[in-house]
Design a protein around this motif. Structure first.
Motif, PDB file in Angstrom:
ATOM      1  N   SER A 154      62.052  -1.644 -95.294  1.00  0.00           N
ATOM      2  CA  SER A 154      60.928  -0.685 -95.296  1.00  0.00           C
ATOM      3  C   SER A 154      59.980  -0.966 -95.011  1.00  0.00           C
ATOM      4  O   SER A 154      59.490  -1.536 -96.470  1.00  0.00           O
TER       5      SER A 154
ATOM      6  N   VAL B 175      63.244   8.181 -92.843  1.00  0.00           N
ATOM      7  CA  VAL B 175      63.581   7.530 -91.325  1.00  0.00           C
ATOM      8  C   VAL B 175      64.287   8.721 -90.309  1.00  0.00           C
ATOM      9  O   VAL B 175      64.920   9.366 -90.856  1.00  0.00           O
TER      10      VAL B 175
ATOM     11  N   LEU C  41      65.987   5.840 -85.571  1.00  0.00           N
ATOM     12  CA  LEU C  41      66.443   4.707 -86.110  1.00  0.00           C
ATOM     13  C   LEU C  41      67.219   3.974 -84.919  1.00  0.00           C
ATOM     14  O   LEU C  41      68.536   4.657 -84.497  1.00  0.00           O
TER      15      LEU C  41
ATOM     16  N   PHE D  37      62.679   1.364 -85.880  1.00  0.00           N
ATOM     17  CA  PHE D  37      62.867   2.677 -86.969  1.00  0.00           C
ATOM     18  C   PHE D  37      61.516   2.535 -87.063  1.00  0.00           C
ATOM     19  O   PHE D  37      60.431   2.431 -87.003  1.00  0.00           O
TER      20      PHE D  37
ATOM     21  N   VAL E  91      58.839   5.190 -90.121  1.00  0.00           N
ATOM     22  CA  VAL E  91      59.722   6.667 -91.751  1.00  0.00           C
ATOM     23  C   VAL E  91      58.363   7.018 -91.905  1.00  0.00           C
ATOM     24  O   VAL E  91      57.312   6.885 -91.767  1.00  0.00           O
TER      25      VAL E  91
ATOM     26  N   VAL F  52      66.602  -2.079 -94.428  1.00  0.00           N
ATOM     27  CA  VAL F  52      67.210  -1.041 -93.218  1.00  0.00           C
ATOM     28  C   VAL F  52      68.001  -1.798 -92.507  1.00  0.00           C
ATOM     29  O   VAL F  52      69.033  -1.221 -91.458  1.00  0.00           O
TER      30      VAL F  52
END
Length: 152
Positions: A49, A55, A58, A63, A65, A105
């Motif tokens: 990350s 998150v 995903l 993804f 965050v 991740v």
């Protein structure tokens, strides 16, 4: 005024300016300002990350965050890798999880992507930010978890 956000490299590799990413959406900074990292060719790698936060999205290849000030940071692993439908991507967390900066991740084996001719250049952008508002903090080689760029 939100405090300066420091975004960390999600993978180890070579820093690539967004303008050099082989995708017009990222190169034109249409989704936001940031930078990209190209991993060493052919090696499997972990994606961490770039910021601490929750998150909120995903996918196998990307993804988002959201950090404490509410800014969403998108990490997109490779270009056109969505077409692989997850092949070569192993998620290590779940949507909705809270992660720390530098926390793994996903694990990526780029074999299928490279065989399909896709670039593994991985853009990291702060969503909905104006073009060229990110300040690069790294050039050349960067390690996963190291400061990549900052944004005021």
């Amino acid at each position: 005024m939100p405090e300066t956000l420091v975004v960390h490299a999600p993978i180890s590799g070579t820093v690539v300016p967004l303008s050099d990413v082989p995708d017009p959406v990222f190169a034109g900074q249409m989704v936001g300002s940031g930078a990209a990292v190209e991993p060493p060719p052919g090696e499997a790698f972990d994606v961490v990350s770039p910021v601490a936060g929750k998150v909120v999205k995903l996918l196998p290849h990307a993804f988002v965050v959201v950090e404490s000030a509410g800014r969403g940071v998108l990490t997109h692993v490779g270009i056109d890798t969505v077409k692989l439908k997850g092949e070569g991507f192993k998620l290590l967390i779940a949507q909705g999880d809270t992660v720390g900066a530098g926390e793994p991740v996903m694990h990526v084996d780029p074999t299928a992507a490279l065989a399909a001719g896709y670039s593994m250049v991985s853009p990291v952008v702060v969503l909905d930010t104006k073009p060229d508002t990110a300040t690069l903090m790294a050039t050349g080689a960067v390690s996963a978890g190291a400061a990549l760029f900052s944004l005021d």
